[in-house]
Design a protein around this motif. Structure first.
Motif: not given
Length: 341
Positions: A206, A209-210, A213, A223, A242-243, A246-247, A250
């Protein structure tokens, strides 16, 4: 799997060991995914200490229970047929099956020691006195020694108890049926352990990637923006859209993949084979050679290089065995159907 095993253990206890106690694992997988979606919103690895402690305690508990039950079985004299070379070719398995399963087992072992992905993150949480590298050396030595000790006991006493018919996991594959309440407790410990373990291994992904980005798109509000939210009983909590997206994506993807391919040992073997050599062997060895300026073609340099090549061969064989196991399982498996055992 562990939650499913609890339901099956209670069913076997009530209806007998030969009853049809087939249960679908998919509702439990979905529930696990929902829990992980919530826990994945923990901002960073530094906030995971409570999950790490819980996972370690649970791991110690269920391993101890498994070893204790195996020892009790051996002491009671109800042991399976054992051989110095393991399962008998053309009796228990074919020669090909034995080779592929042996390679897959190597991959499972490799997965257990592929902890390099979280080493740097753990070291980053340590205070500078004493030095982080010294603390990590002691922690790694203690962790690997303890893990090896328990794994050897589980393997040796498990095989002594069940012989060539030893199940892949004698707590969830029902090597033991009684006392059912203790089996339930051990499986509950496994479930809690996996909840914590998922986060320990996912958080570095996590954050990687963050960070990338944020570095690549520093002006993108989606983001970079965070919003303060008052969560009951927890106080203020910073939420990043965003978190969150995205998470959540995933966790959903990994959960769906697990539902489509619920082959625990083969998947673990493949992951272990893929991650063990590059992350646990090659990069650490190369960094050590560069940092300590090991002279080329010196005995130490040759020894380290030989270690790398041997571990690479082992990883490739483990990957081959795991892939063969997956192919064999997929041939007779229909996705999203209950597996009858």
């Amino acid at each position: 799997m562990s939650r499913q095993a609890i339901g099956k253990a209670n069913c076997f206890h009530d209806k007998g060991h030969h009853a049809d106690c087939t249960l679908s694992s998919y509702p439990y997988m979905a529930a696990f995914g929902i829990i992980q979606i919530i826990l994945s919103q923990i901002p960073n690895f530094h906030k995971l200490s409570f999950l790490s402690i819980m996972a370690a305690v649970m791991s110690f508990t269920y391993a101890t229970i498994g070893i204790g039950l195996a020892m009790a079985t051996v002491a009671g004299g109800k042991v399976g047929k054992t051989n110095i070379s393991g399962t008998v070719v053309e009796v228990d398995v074919t020669a090909t099956q034995k080779i592929w399963r042996s390679f897959q087992a190597v991959g499972d072992i490799a997965f257990a020691y592929a902890y390099a992905t979280v080493l740097i993150e753990i070291q980053d949480t340590l205070k500078s006195s004493p030095a982080e590298n010294k603390s990590m050396k002691r922690a790694s030595l203690l962790g690997v020694s303890t893990t090896t000790f328990f794994y050897i006991l589980c393997g040796c006493f498990g095989y002594a108890a069940f012989g060539n018919k030893a199940p892949g996991d004698f707590l969830t594959d029902f090597g033991f049926y009684e006392p059912f309440w203790l089996i339930d407790f051990a499986n509950a410990c496994i479930a809690f352990h996996l909840i914590g373990a998922y986060q320990v291994f996912a958080q570095p992904i996590f954050q990687f990637v963050e960070k990338r980005c944020n570095r690549n798109w520093p002006d993108n509000k989606f983001i970079t923006s965070e919003y303060s939210v008052n969560v009951p009983f927890l106080g203020k909590f910073n939420i990043s859209i965003f978190r969150l997206v995205w998470r959540t994506a995933y966790v959903v993807i990994t959960t769906v993949v697990a539902m489509i391919f619920p082959f625990f040992n083969a998947i673990l073997g493949l992951i272990g084979a893929a991650s063990f050599w590059p992350l646990t062997v090659y990069f650490p060895v190369e960094m050590n050679i560069a940092q300590t300026k090991v002279k080329k073609y010196s005995p130490r340099w040759i020894g380290l290089k030989v270690l790398c090549w041997v571990c690479l061969i082992v990883s490739l064989l483990a990957a081959a065995g795991s892939i063969a196991g997956l192919i064999s399982s997929v041939k007779t498996y229909k996705p999203f159907r209950t597996i009858h055992e």
